[in-house]
Write an enzyme that holds these catalytic residues in place. Structure first.
Site, PDB file in Angstrom:
ATOM      1  N   LYS A   1      -8.919   3.130  -7.959  1.00 32.34           N
ATOM      2  CA  LYS A   1      -8.872   1.738  -8.418  1.00 32.34           C
ATOM      3  C   LYS A   1      -8.116   1.590  -9.742  1.00 32.34           C
ATOM      4  O   LYS A   1      -7.607   0.523 -10.047  1.00 32.34           O
ATOM      5  CB  LYS A   1     -10.288   1.161  -8.536  1.00 32.34           C
ATOM      6  CG  LYS A   1     -11.164   1.340  -7.291  1.00 32.34           C
ATOM      7  CD  LYS A   1     -10.477   0.876  -6.027  1.00 32.34           C
ATOM      8  CE  LYS A   1     -11.315   0.973  -4.752  1.00 32.34           C
ATOM      9  NZ  LYS A   1     -11.948   2.264  -4.422  1.00 32.34           N
TER      10      LYS A   1
ATOM     11  N   TYR B   1     -21.530   2.886   6.339  1.00 29.82           N
ATOM     12  CA  TYR B   1     -20.912   3.002   5.017  1.00 29.82           C
ATOM     13  C   TYR B   1     -21.962   3.413   3.980  1.00 29.82           C
ATOM     14  O   TYR B   1     -23.042   2.827   3.956  1.00 29.82           O
ATOM     15  CB  TYR B   1     -20.299   1.651   4.614  1.00 29.82           C
ATOM     16  CG  TYR B   1     -19.907   1.574   3.149  1.00 29.82           C
ATOM     17  CD1 TYR B   1     -18.728   2.149   2.697  1.00 29.82           C
ATOM     18  CD2 TYR B   1     -20.736   0.942   2.223  1.00 29.82           C
ATOM     19  CE1 TYR B   1     -18.381   2.102   1.359  1.00 29.82           C
ATOM     20  CE2 TYR B   1     -20.406   0.891   0.880  1.00 29.82           C
ATOM     21  CZ  TYR B   1     -19.223   1.474   0.450  1.00 29.82           C
ATOM     22  OH  TYR B   1     -18.887   1.425  -0.873  1.00 29.82           O
TER      23      TYR B   1
ATOM     24  N   TYR C   1     -17.465   8.321  -0.449  1.00 25.71           N
ATOM     25  CA  TYR C   1     -16.046   8.326  -0.065  1.00 25.71           C
ATOM     26  C   TYR C   1     -15.491   9.728   0.151  1.00 25.71           C
ATOM     27  O   TYR C   1     -15.296  10.170   1.269  1.00 25.71           O
ATOM     28  CB  TYR C   1     -15.207   7.602  -1.132  1.00 25.71           C
ATOM     29  CG  TYR C   1     -15.483   6.135  -1.222  1.00 25.71           C
ATOM     30  CD1 TYR C   1     -14.915   5.244  -0.315  1.00 25.71           C
ATOM     31  CD2 TYR C   1     -16.320   5.608  -2.210  1.00 25.71           C
ATOM     32  CE1 TYR C   1     -15.165   3.881  -0.382  1.00 25.71           C
ATOM     33  CE2 TYR C   1     -16.581   4.251  -2.290  1.00 25.71           C
ATOM     34  CZ  TYR C   1     -15.997   3.388  -1.374  1.00 25.71           C
ATOM     35  OH  TYR C   1     -16.246   2.054  -1.450  1.00 25.71           O
TER      36      TYR C   1
END
Ligand SMILES: *Cc1c(COP(=O)(O)O)cnc(C)c1O
Length: 340
Positions: A59, A273, A299
């Site tokens: 990010k 998720y 992740y």
């Protein structure tokens, strides 16, 4: 095709230089012994977990372009959204602080009951760094509408919010991974190094789509595999394609993705998720113990599990080099001590 010119896009700088490329010698040897005929690829990692806005991650690259756009827009507050342990929210908040802006989050409780005021990991950092406001909404809420509500509230106060979509994944954010492709190309030329595959995570898709656009824009032929962290290929591929096309359009380049360049891999994110699975636990422990490389449970643990799975199925042969993009996420590790 000549390299795309990113200099016409406003950009802030949050990292001090290219992220390192490292060879995972021990891990590669151990992995090869489990591949068909004991022959496996040489695995390398690009350390995007060492990007700025510590602890940085993918990010950070997107925020360089998004925060610059917010400043031009005259905003005094960044508004964004994510899950309760969102790395994207943490890095957006860091960027806001760096720029003297305030920051608000809308948090989607994707797994019911998972938001806790006293949570550790990224949530603790939200509080420590002084987020102005957190609004929690149930799974499936209209996040764009919820963020617009925050922007409207600020406007009524005589302030100005700048809304950043989940994961920072829009055309402007995707430029961060076009820049990454260019950075990687320069590193490969300088080190006389080539890769036979790149493996990256695919969530809100700005990283996968931005990197795909970047590879195409730089004329790089290396196959890119996006490992889904929340969707299987039939649902993920259209999102990545849309992101890549919008980035290419912003660059003013051809608006097609050649047949076969968009590869999405499913099967490693289940049951849901952010919820742990055996392959993620194996990957996190394996990289920690063989290389001292810390992955995260949401992740990069699942993304590396995807790389391991592909290698065990014989996707790559001996002597081939596979580059894993380490997208960060380390703070979330400390919220999963009980499963690891
Ligand atoms: C957000 C994130 C991803 C996924 O990137 P997207 O651009 O949302 O697809 C991968 N790894 C980490 C650590 C992340 O925080």
């Amino acid at each position: 095709m000549s390299a795309p010119d990113l200099s016409r896009f406003p950009r802030r700088t949050y990292s001090s230089g290219p992220t390192p490329l490292e060879r995972l010698e021990h891990f590669s040897r151990e992995l090869a012994s489990q591949c068909p005929e004991g022959q496996g690829p040489e695995v390398w990692v690009k350390r995007d977990d060492q990007l700025g806005l510590f602890p940085g991650g993918n990010k950070t690259r997107k925020l360089e372009f998004l925060a610059a756009d917010a400043l031009i827009d005259g905003a005094d507050t960044l508004i964004t959204c994510g899950a309760p342990q969102s790395n994207h929210c943490r890095i957006t908040l860091s960027a806001a602080i760096r720029e003297g802006l305030r920051c608000r989050f809308v948090i989607e409780e994707r797994v019911p009951g998972s938001y806790r005021e006293d949570a550790s990991g990224n949530h603790f950092l939200f509080r420590l760094m002084g987020v102005e406001k957190i609004t929690v909404v149930p799974a499936g809420s209209d996040m764009a509408a919820a963020m617009q509500k925050e922007a409207d509230e600020l406007r009524d106060l005589g302030r100005k919010g700048y809304v950043i979509p989940g994961g920072g994944s829009n055309a402007i954010g995707g430029l961060g991974y076009v820049a990454c492709a260019g950075e990687l190309q320069q590193q490969m030329v300088a080190a006389k190094l080539s890769f036979d595959a790149i493996v990256v995570g695919s969530g809100s898709s700005g990283t996968h789509g931005g990197l795909l656009a970047g590879l195409l824009a730089h004329g790089m032929q290396v196959p890119l595999y996006g490992i889904g962290v929340s969707r299987d290929p039939q649902d993920q591929a259209p999102l990545v394609e849309k992101e890549a096309l919008s980035v290419l359009a912003l660059l003013g380049l051809e608006e097609t993705i050649p047949q076969g360049r968009l590869r999405c891999v499913g099967g490693y994110w289940q049951p849901k998720y952010s919820l742990p699975n055996e392959a993620m636990i194996e990957a996190v422990r394996w990289l920690a113990r063989s290389e001292g490389l810390l992955l995260d449970p949401v992740y990069t643990g699942k993304i590396m599990a995807g790389l391991i799975g592909l290698a065990r199925h014989g996707e790559w042969s001996a002597g081939q080099r596979v580059l894993f993009i380490h997208t960060g996420g380390m703070p979330a590790l400390f919220e999963y001590q009980d499963v690891l």
